[in-house]
Design a protein around this motif. Structure first.
Motif, PDB file in Angstrom:
ATOM      1  N   ILE A 132       3.460  -2.675   4.105  1.00 20.89           N
ATOM      2  CA  ILE A 132       2.744  -3.931   3.609  1.00 20.89           C
ATOM      3  C   ILE A 132       1.605  -4.641   4.794  1.00 20.89           C
ATOM      4  N   ILE A 133       0.732  -4.806   4.226  1.00 22.19           N
ATOM      5  CA  ILE A 133      -0.504  -5.292   5.165  1.00 22.19           C
ATOM      6  C   ILE A 133      -0.742  -6.588   4.913  1.00 22.19           C
ATOM      7  N   ILE A 134      -0.643  -7.669   5.998  1.00 26.11           N
ATOM      8  CA  ILE A 134      -1.112  -9.242   5.664  1.00 26.11           C
ATOM      9  C   ILE A 134      -2.270  -9.177   6.287  1.00 26.11           C
ATOM     10  N   ILE A 135      -3.427  -9.688   5.501  1.00 23.78           N
ATOM     11  CA  ILE A 135      -4.355 -10.081   6.103  1.00 23.78           C
ATOM     12  C   ILE A 135      -4.546 -11.800   6.096  1.00 23.78           C
ATOM     13  N   HIS A 136      -4.728 -12.256   7.656  1.00 24.24           N
ATOM     14  CA  HIS A 136      -4.887 -13.681   7.719  1.00 24.24           C
ATOM     15  C   HIS A 136      -6.356 -13.968   7.916  1.00 24.24           C
ATOM     16  N   PRO A 137      -6.575 -15.249   7.779  1.00 26.75           N
ATOM     17  CA  PRO A 137      -7.872 -15.814   7.929  1.00 26.75           C
ATOM     18  C   PRO A 137      -8.365 -15.439   9.436  1.00 26.75           C
ATOM     19  N   ALA A 138      -9.678 -15.258   9.499  1.00 24.68           N
ATOM     20  CA  ALA A 138     -10.015 -14.876  10.744  1.00 24.68           C
ATOM     21  C   ALA A 138      -9.945 -15.804  12.044  1.00 24.68           C
ATOM     22  N   ASP A 139      -9.936 -17.024  11.644  1.00 25.21           N
ATOM     23  CA  ASP A 139      -9.504 -18.161  12.915  1.00 25.21           C
ATOM     24  C   ASP A 139      -8.393 -18.366  12.976  1.00 25.21           C
ATOM     25  N   THR A 140      -7.247 -17.853  12.246  1.00 22.29           N
ATOM     26  CA  THR A 140      -5.952 -18.542  12.545  1.00 22.29           C
ATOM     27  C   THR A 140      -4.778 -17.373  12.922  1.00 22.29           C
ATOM     28  N   HIS A 141      -5.115 -16.173  12.860  1.00 19.20           N
ATOM     29  CA  HIS A 141      -4.047 -14.933  13.216  1.00 19.20           C
ATOM     30  C   HIS A 141      -3.669 -15.030  14.598  1.00 19.20           C
ATOM     31  N   PRO A 142      -2.549 -15.076  15.022  1.00 18.98           N
ATOM     32  CA  PRO A 142      -1.826 -14.795  16.170  1.00 18.98           C
ATOM     33  C   PRO A 142      -2.358 -13.832  16.911  1.00 18.98           C
ATOM     34  N   ASN A 143      -2.622 -12.622  16.294  1.00 22.51           N
ATOM     35  CA  ASN A 143      -3.027 -11.540  17.132  1.00 22.51           C
ATOM     36  C   ASN A 143      -4.504 -11.568  17.582  1.00 22.51           C
ATOM     37  N   ASP A 144      -5.284 -12.750  17.037  1.00 21.87           N
ATOM     38  CA  ASP A 144      -6.737 -12.774  17.329  1.00 21.87           C
ATOM     39  C   ASP A 144      -6.684 -13.423  18.808  1.00 21.87           C
ATOM     40  N   THR A 145      -6.993 -12.363  19.788  1.00 23.75           N
ATOM     41  CA  THR A 145      -7.196 -12.690  21.116  1.00 23.75           C
ATOM     42  C   THR A 145      -8.878 -12.398  21.564  1.00 23.75           C
ATOM     43  N   ARG A 146      -9.472 -13.281  20.657  1.00 25.30           N
ATOM     44  CA  ARG A 146     -10.702 -13.148  20.856  1.00 25.30           C
ATOM     45  C   ARG A 146     -11.376 -13.867  22.234  1.00 25.30           C
ATOM     46  N   ASP A 147     -12.210 -13.303  22.984  1.00 26.56           N
ATOM     47  CA  ASP A 147     -12.768 -13.821  24.166  1.00 26.56           C
ATOM     48  C   ASP A 147     -13.541 -14.970  23.975  1.00 26.56           C
ATOM     49  N   ALA A 148     -13.360 -16.155  24.763  1.00 27.03           N
ATOM     50  CA  ALA A 148     -14.223 -17.275  24.633  1.00 27.03           C
ATOM     51  C   ALA A 148     -15.555 -17.176  25.108  1.00 27.03           C
ATOM     52  N   VAL A 180       0.658  -1.295  -0.008  1.00 22.55           N
ATOM     53  CA  VAL A 180      -0.021   0.002   0.042  1.00 22.55           C
ATOM     54  C   VAL A 180       0.829   1.167  -0.013  1.00 22.55           C
ATOM     55  N   THR A 181       0.452   2.236  -0.970  1.00 21.99           N
ATOM     56  CA  THR A 181       1.035   3.682  -0.859  1.00 21.99           C
ATOM     57  C   THR A 181       0.154   4.389  -0.583  1.00 21.99           C
ATOM     58  N   ILE A 182       0.161   5.410   0.397  1.00 23.78           N
ATOM     59  CA  ILE A 182      -0.940   6.568   0.536  1.00 23.78           C
ATOM     60  C   ILE A 182      -0.080   8.040   0.519  1.00 23.78           C
ATOM     61  N   CYS A 183      -0.646   8.704  -0.317  1.00 23.32           N
ATOM     62  CA  CYS A 183       0.156  10.168  -0.335  1.00 23.32           C
ATOM     63  C   CYS A 183      -0.812  11.195   0.228  1.00 23.32           C
ATOM     64  N   THR A 184       0.031  12.238   0.722  1.00 23.31           N
ATOM     65  CA  THR A 184      -0.631  13.355   1.098  1.00 23.31           C
ATOM     66  C   THR A 184      -1.373  14.190  -0.130  1.00 23.31           C
ATOM     67  N   GLN A 185      -2.169  14.850   0.550  1.00 26.46           N
ATOM     68  CA  GLN A 185      -3.125  15.863  -0.532  1.00 26.46           C
ATOM     69  C   GLN A 185      -1.941  16.743  -1.165  1.00 26.46           C
ATOM     70  N   HIS A 186      -1.990  16.956  -2.413  1.00 23.96           N
ATOM     71  CA  HIS A 186      -0.973  17.895  -3.038  1.00 23.96           C
ATOM     72  C   HIS A 186       0.546  17.585  -2.805  1.00 23.96           C
ATOM     73  N   ARG A 187       0.845  16.086  -2.397  1.00 23.96           N
ATOM     74  CA  ARG A 187       2.207  15.769  -2.103  1.00 23.96           C
ATOM     75  C   ARG A 187       2.711  16.791  -1.132  1.00 23.96           C
ATOM     76  N   ALA A 188       2.200  17.385  -0.315  1.00 24.44           N
ATOM     77  CA  ALA A 188       2.475  18.531   0.726  1.00 24.44           C
ATOM     78  C   ALA A 188       3.350  17.534   1.662  1.00 24.44           C
ATOM     79  N   CYS A 189       4.854  17.976   2.045  1.00 22.02           N
ATOM     80  CA  CYS A 189       5.799  17.216   2.914  1.00 22.02           C
ATOM     81  C   CYS A 189       5.537  17.876   4.268  1.00 22.02           C
TER      82      CYS A 189
END
Length: 187
Positions: free
Chosen positions: A85-101, A28-37
């Motif tokens: 870089i954004i990596i999208i994992h399957p909802a039920d397998t990602h290690p950051n998935d700390t869903r409450d049982a 992913v690349t995201i630019c500022t409006q009018h390429r303002a630095c």
């Protein structure tokens, strides 16, 4: 100015028919409006972020907590754009998935969207960084921007294999070294 469909229609730059919620890696690349630095400067081939650049970095890092299926990878803040870089994992397998049982099968993760598509992820990132930037313009004298902090759209590339992933990682890390050649460089 009257509406002219030849001039005023929006063309999608997304891959037609592709499901951007499906697991995969996205550059992913995201630019500022009018390429303002606004985020710092490249000095001697090294990006020196200012407070605004550090703020952008914090919100990028927050994507991992906001979206349990997301893992961020290589990232760089440049004076007027970001690459990541954004990596999208399957909802039920990602290690950051700390869903409450106790919250049921889909669970709750601090208000996150389970299986959010890439456009939703980028929209959230742009919204959060814009809101914080506006607060700092008002309270801390950060340079104002014209109408929008970010351009309306963003560039994305679907990463299809490990070789491409490694090439893009290298591109991101080396981006400050090539700033003098970058088409986003307004100087």
């Amino acid at each position: 100015m009257p509406y002219d469909p030849e001039k005023h229609h929006r063309r999608s730059i997304r891959l037609k028919g592709y499901d951007y919620a499906q697991p995969g890696a996205y550059f992913v690349t995201i630019c500022t409006q009018h390429r303002a630095c606004l985020f710092g400067a490249v000095v001697g081939g090294e990006m020196r972020v200012n407070d605004a650049g550090r703020m952008v970095q914090r919100w990028w890092d927050e994507l991992n907590r906001k979206f349990p299926t997301v893992q961020t990878d290589a990232f760089v803040v440049m004076p007027n754009h970001i690459h990541g870089i954004i990596i999208i994992h399957p909802a039920d397998t990602h290690p950051n998935d700390t869903r409450d049982a106790h919250a049921g099968k889909r669970g709750v993760h601090r208000g996150a969207y389970i299986g959010a598509p890439l456009p939703k992820i980028v929209q959230w990132f742009k919204t959060m960084t814009t809101n914080e930037y506006i607060r700092h313009v008002k309270n801390d004298g950060w340079p104002p921007f014209h109408k929008r902090l970010w351009q309306r759209n963003y560039y994305e590339h679907i990463i299809r294999n490990e070789q491409s992933l490694n090439r893009i990682r290298r591109y991101i890390v080396e981006n400050p070294l090539r700033w003098y050649l970058d088409r986003e460089n307004p100087i």
